[in-house]
Design an enzyme around this catalytic site. Structure first.
Site, short mmCIF file in Angstrom:
data_model
loop_
_atom_site.label_atom_id
_atom_site.label_comp_id
_atom_site.label_asym_id
_atom_site.label_seq_id
_atom_site.Cartn_x
_atom_site.Cartn_y
_atom_site.Cartn_z
N LYS A 174 1.02 -1.21 -0.01
CA LYS A 174 0.01 -0.11 -0.24
C LYS A 174 0.76 1.10 0.22
O LYS A 174 1.92 1.66 0.71
CB LYS A 174 -0.76 0.20 0.72
CG LYS A 174 -2.20 -0.91 1.52
CD LYS A 174 -2.97 -0.73 2.57
CE LYS A 174 -3.85 -1.75 2.29
NZ LYS A 174 -5.07 -1.75 2.03
N ARG A 214 -10.47 -11.11 1.56
CA ARG A 214 -11.57 -12.19 1.39
C ARG A 214 -11.24 -13.89 1.32
O ARG A 214 -11.78 -14.39 1.19
CB ARG A 214 -11.80 -12.32 0.26
CG ARG A 214 -10.44 -12.27 -0.77
CD ARG A 214 -11.02 -11.04 -2.47
NE ARG A 214 -10.80 -9.65 -2.36
CZ ARG A 214 -11.21 -8.95 -3.10
NH1 ARG A 214 -11.27 -9.31 -4.61
NH2 ARG A 214 -11.28 -8.08 -2.64
#
Ligand code: BES
Ligand code: MN
Ligand code: ZN
Length: 484
Positions: free
Chosen positions: A261, A335
């Protein structure tokens, strides 16, 4: 801290008196003592106090500080506006030096008293663990509030629920290096210690390897901390088979992994365990309220970091359900952890319904902002019940769609599916949910994306101070209380 009292005694350092515009206009103030009415009269006569929403007007009564607080017109007031007014009164400079006070509501109705409790408990929460100067810390400490209201179970329960809410906030706000998987285990063990009808299962790295939770292991691969799947089974009802599973995303830190990130996106990522924290809050509430319901509380705890051991973009990994996944992006890690947690829960605990909660997608923040949690579900009953709980608690959700054609968006050329949706992240919240859906084995399922609602980045939002909000705790607790 809140103490319930049926009558105002004007014996504390201060007294907050809530008044509506109608009460001022129609002069319906007989619930106040004559002395206080005569203090109020010149303020009203000189139009200094009209009880407009949020208006604060101090006065002195003997040695006591009085603070008249306007809560506006009856037909314009919302739960939120009421909470903001009361929060602002509590933190106002008029009451800086006062630790103990009374609060008199303008109306003795559940729909007023419960928001007041939430305003006191949630509105005056401030994360102050790391201030070095004691004076500043003390200033922001919670006050002892004597709330003038009957001592009712509903109100006591509201206090309990707020405590669960604030427990979740403490977990989210503290350092990522403090709130590790081991810390989660400790917190859960302490909560369930000595409690009846409860069992605990914990999978560590070793058990995950044996059982094949390859997604969870891959995400945690670069970390020095142990991955943990923590499962608490609570049987509060005689109805044996009827379990609701709550599954929380517990990324104690999300660097994005090798798909690192950027600055600006990484700083807040200790909040990526907000889903797990909400499940812990709901667990605490379930136990404290002794709910006569059956529930399974599941925390998928991992850390997504970079390094030579980290899992690699482009690799194919295999999870507990046996499906293979192309790691198209290591930053779509939530996920993966949730998929294994859901598969494991469905196969080994066979819940009647499953609700997962996760800071899953930045796209949900774009779509819904910070006031509504995204709800995606294949089940209209779950949708109806969660929206009902959302309306009752003001812990808000908004339903987004899911539909069969979404399965094309997670197709892969080299594996059963991939952990990324359509190019340029189109409908990223829906494609992430579609990934999860494929691991639910047709169990009625709802997904809550709290990426936008779990955290306040600026100075404050509504009655929340900077930091974690505890999004989902009141919602899930209410859901368990009234539906499950
Ligand atoms: N934890 C993030 C989502 C997130 C973003 C939570 C902002 C809170 C605030 C999640 O793991 C993530 O990185 N999602 C990616 C998915 C993408 C790579 C498909 C995102 O949203 O950008
Ligand atoms: Mn991520
Ligand atoms: Zn994440």
């Amino acid at each position: 801290m809140i103490t319930f009292r049926s009558k105002a005694l004007y014996d504390k350092q201060a007294c907050i008196i809530l008044l509506s515009e109608e009460q001022i206009k129609k002069n319906t103030l007989t619930h106040l003592p004559a002395q206080i009415r005569s203090l109020l009269k010149p303020l009203v006569d000189n139009k200094l106090f009209k009880a407009e929403n949020g208006q604060l007007c101090p006065a002195v009564h003997k040695k006591q500080t009085l603070l008249f607080v306007g809560v506006g017109k009856d037909n314009e007031r919302t739960q939120t506006s009421l909470k903001i007014s009361v929060k602002n009164a509590l933190i106002s400079s008029f009451l800086t030096h006062c630790n103990t006070l009374e609060l008199i509501a303008h109306q003795q109705k559940d729909s007023i008293i419960v928001p007041l409790i939430e305003s006191i408990m949630i509105g005056s929460y401030k994360w102050n663990k790391y201030f070095s100067k004691k004076s500043k810390k003390e200033k922001e400490e919670q006050k002892n509030v004597f709330l003038i209201a009957l001592k009712k179970k509903l109100y006591q329960d509201a206090v309990t629920i707020c405590e669960g809410n604030n427990l979740a906030r403490d977990l989210v706000n503290d350092n990522a290096d403090s709130v590790t998987s081991t810390h989660f285990e400790k917190v859960v063990r302490a909560l369930i210690k000595g409690k009846k009808n409860i069992s605990l299962e914990i999978l560590n790295k070793k058990e995950m390897k044996q059982k094949g939770l390859g997604f969870h292991l891959a995400v945690n691969q670069g970390s020095v901390n142990e991955p943990k799947l923590i499962i608490v089974k609570y049987q509060g009802s005689a109805k044996k088979g009827d379990f609701t599973a709550l599954v929380g995303k517990g990324l104690t830190f999300d660097t994005g992994g090798l798909n690192l990130k950027p600055t600006g996106g990484i700083e807040s990522m200790r909040i990526d365990m907000s889903g797990a924290a909400a499940v812990v809050g709901a667990l605490k509430n379930t136990l404290d309220l002794k709910l006569k319901k059956n529930a399974i509380f599941v925390l998928g705890v991992a850390e997504n970091v970079t390094g030579s051991k980290a899992y690699k973009p482009g690799d194919v990994i295999i999870g507990y359900a046996g499906k293979s996944v192309e790691v198209a992006n290591t930053d779509a890690e939530g996920r993966l952890v949730l998929a294994d947690a859901i598969s494991y829960t469905v196969k080994n605990y066979k819940p009647k319904r499953i609700i997962d909660i996760a800071t899953l997608t930045g796209a949900c923040v774009v779509a819904l902002g910070h006031d509504y949690t995204g709800l995606i579900t294949t089940d209209d009953n779950l949708s109806r019940d969660l929206v009902y709980s959302s309306n009752e608690t003001n812990d808000r959700v908004w339903r987004l769609p899911t539909y069969p054609e979404l399965k094309d968006s997670v197709k892969s050329e080299i594996a059963d599916i991939k952990n990324l949706g359509t190019p340029r992240g189109a409908a990223g919240t829906l494609t992430a949910a579609e990934f999860l859906r494929q691991f639910t084995e047709a169990t009625p399922w709802a997904h809550l994306d709290i990426a936008g609602t779990s955290f306040v980045d600026g100075a404050e939002r509504w009655y929340f101070s900077h930091g974690a909000t505890g999004a989902g705790v009141r919602l899930l607790t209410h859901y368990l209380q009234h539906h499950a």
